[in-house]
Scaffold this motif. Structure first.
Motif, short mmCIF file in Angstrom:
data_model
loop_
_atom_site.label_atom_id
_atom_site.label_comp_id
_atom_site.label_asym_id
_atom_site.label_seq_id
_atom_site.Cartn_x
_atom_site.Cartn_y
_atom_site.Cartn_z
N PHE A 160 8.26 2.17 -9.29
CA PHE A 160 8.66 1.20 -8.27
C PHE A 160 8.02 1.55 -6.93
N CYS A 161 8.04 0.59 -6.02
CA CYS A 161 7.56 0.81 -4.67
C CYS A 161 8.76 1.05 -3.77
N PRO A 162 8.87 2.25 -3.15
CA PRO A 162 10.06 2.55 -2.35
C PRO A 162 10.17 1.68 -1.09
N ALA A 163 9.08 1.08 -0.66
CA ALA A 163 9.15 0.20 0.53
C ALA A 163 9.55 -1.22 0.14
N CYS A 164 8.92 -1.77 -0.88
CA CYS A 164 9.24 -3.13 -1.32
C CYS A 164 10.59 -3.20 -2.02
N GLN A 165 10.99 -2.06 -2.62
CA GLN A 165 12.23 -2.04 -3.41
C GLN A 165 13.16 -0.95 -2.86
N PRO A 166 13.66 -1.12 -1.64
CA PRO A 166 14.47 -0.06 -1.03
C PRO A 166 15.80 0.13 -1.77
N ALA A 167 16.25 1.41 -1.81
CA ALA A 167 17.54 1.70 -2.43
C ALA A 167 18.66 1.16 -1.55
N LYS A 168 19.73 0.73 -2.19
CA LYS A 168 20.92 0.28 -1.44
C LYS A 168 21.65 1.52 -0.95
N ARG A 169 22.18 1.43 0.23
CA ARG A 169 23.07 2.51 0.69
C ARG A 169 24.38 2.35 -0.05
N THR A 170 24.79 3.44 -0.74
CA THR A 170 26.02 3.31 -1.52
C THR A 170 27.04 4.32 -1.08
N GLN A 171 28.27 3.97 -1.11
CA GLN A 171 29.37 4.88 -0.90
C GLN A 171 29.11 5.80 0.29
N PHE A 172 28.67 5.24 1.39
CA PHE A 172 28.40 6.07 2.56
C PHE A 172 29.71 6.68 3.07
N GLN A 182 0.79 -1.24 0.00
CA GLN A 182 0.00 0.00 0.00
C GLN A 182 0.82 1.29 0.00
N THR A 183 2.13 1.21 0.03
CA THR A 183 2.96 2.42 -0.08
C THR A 183 2.74 3.03 -1.47
N THR A 184 2.85 4.37 -1.54
CA THR A 184 2.61 5.05 -2.82
C THR A 184 3.74 4.75 -3.82
N ILE A 185 3.36 4.34 -5.01
CA ILE A 185 4.33 4.01 -6.05
C ILE A 185 4.94 5.30 -6.60
N ARG A 186 6.24 5.25 -6.81
CA ARG A 186 6.97 6.42 -7.30
C ARG A 186 7.43 6.21 -8.73
N ARG A 187 7.73 7.36 -9.35
CA ARG A 187 8.33 7.33 -10.69
C ARG A 187 9.72 7.97 -10.59
N ALA A 188 10.67 7.43 -11.29
CA ALA A 188 12.01 8.03 -11.33
C ALA A 188 12.55 7.88 -12.75
N GLY A 189 13.63 8.56 -13.04
CA GLY A 189 14.25 8.44 -14.36
C GLY A 189 15.52 7.61 -14.26
N VAL A 190 15.68 6.67 -15.18
CA VAL A 190 16.95 5.92 -15.26
C VAL A 190 17.42 6.02 -16.71
N LEU A 191 18.50 6.75 -16.91
CA LEU A 191 19.05 6.97 -18.26
C LEU A 191 18.00 7.40 -19.28
#
Ligand SMILES: [Zn+2]
Length: 278
Positions: A262-274, A247-256
Motif C-alpha cells: 500500500f501507499c502510506p500517503a494515499c492510504q493513511p491509517a486511521k487513528r484508533t483508540q487514541f 511518488q511516496t515509497t510503497i510499503r509492505r505489511a502483514g495482515v493475518l
C-alpha cells in the motif's frame, strides 16, 4: 494464483479450446491432487468422452462432459492450466494431462500441489469444500451498492481480510485486494466498522472499477493460459517503488499472515483508540 480477472480469461479461452473436443487419453502424474467422487476411476470416466460446458464458479473452474460427469478444479495458490501440444515441455509441476482429438492437450500444473481436481457426478457440488459457501458473485447484477452495504455492516474484521472472505464476496485474491484498497485510498488494516459511509460506497465502486480494469488488461495481454498477467498492477509486489499517484515509497505489511502492499500517503491509517494519558 489465478484471480478473478485471470479466471474470466481462462473461462473464455478454455471454452473456445475445449468445447466439443473428445479426450482420447489421460496421463496422471500427481494423483495427490485428485479427489474422485465417482465409482469409476479418473482415466476410465474421462477417456472417450467430450467436453460440453465450461464455466467458472468463484475460484472454481468447472468442466462438463457428455457422459454426465463433471471435473471441478480449484487451483488454490499455484494451480495453472496449459493448452499446448501433447509432448510440450510443461516445465515443473505437471499433475495431469488430457490428450485431445485435435493433437493438443490440456495440462494442469501445480508446483505446490495444494489445488484440487474433483471428479463428480454432474452438479453434485456438496462434497466440494467451500463450493457451496461462495458469497455474492461480484461480477453479477446481485452485487449492488445496497448488497455491499449489508455485507459489510457490523463487520469487525480488517477491511483487507473482509475483501478476501469468499463466503461474502466471490472472489477477490491478494493481488486485487491490494489494488482495490489503493484505488479506494483505504489503509488495508482499517477495521470495517471504522469506515465512514462514503468510504464503504467508494470501496464498492473500487471493487467494480478495479476488477473490470483487471479483466480488460488480462484480455488485452492475450497471453498463453499458464502466464500470470500482472504487468498492469500499481502496488502489488511493488515494495520500495514509487506510488504511481504521489511518488511516496510503497510499503509492505502483514495482515493475518498475508502480505499487503500500500501507499502510506494515499492510504493513511486511521487513528484508533487514541488514549490521552495526560
Ligand atoms: Zn500514493
Amino acid at each position: 494464483m489465478p484471480e478473478l480477472p485471470d479466471l474470466v480469461y481462462l473461462e473464455t479461452k478454455l471454452a473456445e479450446y475445449l468445447s466439443g473436443r473428445e479426450i482420447l487419453a489421460i496421463k496422471v502424474k500427481q494423483p495427490v491432487v485428485l479427489r474422485i467422487l465417482l465409482q469409476e476411476g479418473f482415466e476410465k470416466a474421462l477417456t472417450r468422452t467430450r467436453f460440453t460446458k465450461i464455466h467458472r464458479h468463484g475460484p472454481f473452474m468447472n468442466f462438463g462432459f457428455e457422459n454426465d460427469c463433471e471435473l471441478v478444479i480449484h487451483p488454490m495458490l499455484a494451480g495453472r492450466f496449459m493448452y499446448a501440444a501433447q509432448d510440450a515441455n510443461t516445465g515443473k509441476g505437471l499433475c495431469f494431462s488430457l490428450y485431445l482429438d485435435n493433437g493438443a492437450a490440456l495440462h494442469y500444473l501445480d508446483d505446490k500441489k495444494m489445488g484440487k481436481a474433483y471428479l463428480i457426478p454432474a452438479g453434485r457440488y456438496e462434497q466440494i469444500p467451500r463450493y457451496s459457501q461462495q458469497g455474492v458473485n461480484i461480477l453479477s447484477s446481485d452485487f449492488t451498492l445496497e448488497c455491499f452495504r449489508k455485507l459489510i455492516a457490523g463487520q469487525r474484521k480488517q477491511v483487507r481480510v473482509f475483501l478476501m472472505d469468499q463466503t461474502r464476496l466471490s472472489a477477490i485474491g491478494n493481488c486485487y485486494a491490494d489494488e482495490i484498497l489503493f484505488d479506494g485510498r483505504i489503509h488495508p488494516k482499517t477495521f470495517c466498522n471504522q469506515l465512514a459511509p462514503e468510504e464503504v460506497d467508494r470501496l464498492h465502486q473500487s471493487i467494480n472499477t478495479v476488477i473490470a480494469w483487471g479483466i480488460a488488461e488480462v484480455e488485452r495481454a492475450q497471453q498463453p493460459l499458464e502466464v500470470k498477467v500482472r504487468s498492469h498492477v500499481k502496488v502489488r509486489n511493488k515494495k520500495d517503488m514509487p506510488c504511481p499517484r504521489c511518488q511516496t515509497t510503497i510499503r509492505r505489511a502483514g495482515v493475518l499472515g498475508y502480505d499487503t502492499f500500500f501507499c502510506p500517503a494515499c492510504q493513511p491509517a486511521k487513528r484508533t483508540q487514541f488514549i490521552d494519558w495526560s
